[in-house]
Design a protein around this motif. Structure first.
Motif: not given
Length: 257
Positions: A194-210
């Motif tokens: 879903t859009f919501r789950r995919y958006r969450l996945w991409k937010r997690m990549t931002i978290v990983a970078h930081h």
């Protein structure tokens, strides 16, 4: 002997995360994962020995012991392993997932030692994420097809660039010039989630970078658009089976590009 033991201990604690385009991977020691579900399809490989995998979202939960497994998007599962694991998170916009059939996974599982050796050889040969993920994709015969539905592809690229900007499915649908209902239907058909789950996945990549840059959990949460560090911690565990704090004491090597 002490030096060798210290070196082995350091290698055990080392975790490597690879991010490039729409694929990602994890290589390192098993971290005692809790039941969770990932937004994208995942290939799991036990690099040293077999692991146990329970699927928890069926009417009759299933369980297997294996070295190689394919986990569909958004399937609740519990993976128990005691040694090193490799996880390849597949590209939701390609035919990565549909191109992997049960027979191929079974063959890879039957030759798991060779599969693990090939993955470790790719890691040793490629220090960059792009090179490593390309080499690994060849191990699993992953295709590189053209993108499907340009409206969804364009929207996915925009979400990748700034997931915090797409706070609702309405905004994403408007960006794609589609009705919300049509967007949701095509989005799930193309990506498998879903859009919501995919958006969450991409937010997690931002978290990983930081986090890899030694940012605090609070700063990582803010940058990824979470309301608090506790909100991030809960979402992180739901997605990956561990909390960010569980990574303390591990050397996390993030390779992106």
């Amino acid at each position: 002997m002490t030096t060798i033991m210290a070196k082995n201990a350091a290698e055990t604690l080392r975790l490597v995360i690879y991010l490039h385009d729409m694929r990602a991977a994890f290589l390192g020691q098993s971290l005692g994962l809790a039941p969770h579900k990932v937004s994208v399809a995942t290939i799991a490989v036990g690099l040293d020995k077999a692991f146990e995998l329970d699927f928890l979202d069926d009417a009759e939960p299933s369980c297997c012991t294996c070295r190689v497994a394919l986990i569909a998007p958004d399937r609740m599962h519990h993976l128990r392993a005691s040694e090193r694991m490799f996880f390849l998170y597949l590209d939701p916009l390609s035919s990565d997932y549909v191109g992997l059939d049960a027979a191929l996974i079974a063959r890879l599982d039957a030759t798991a030692d060779q599969t693990a050796t090939a993955i470790l050889a790719a890691a040793a040969s490629h220090s960059d994420a792009e090179g490593f993920l390309y080499a690994v994709s060849r191990i699993f015969d992953l295709p590189d097809p053209p993108r499907t539905d340009q409206r969804i592809s364009r929207t996915l690229r925009a979400i990748d660039a700034a997931p915090q900007e797409f706070v609702s499915v309405d905004k994403a649908a408007a960006f794609a010039c589609m009705s919300v209902s049509r967007f949701q239907h095509i989005f799930r058909d193309v990506t498998g989630t879903t859009f919501r789950r995919y958006r969450l996945w991409k937010r997690m990549t931002i978290v990983a970078h930081h986090l890899a840059a030694q940012a605090s959990l609070t700063d990582a949460a803010t940058e990824a658009g979470f309301s608090s560090s506790s909100h991030l911690s809960t979402a992180f565990k739901d997605m990956f089976g561990i909390r960010p704090s569980d990574l303390a004491g591990h050397s996390v090597d993030l390779r992106a590009g």
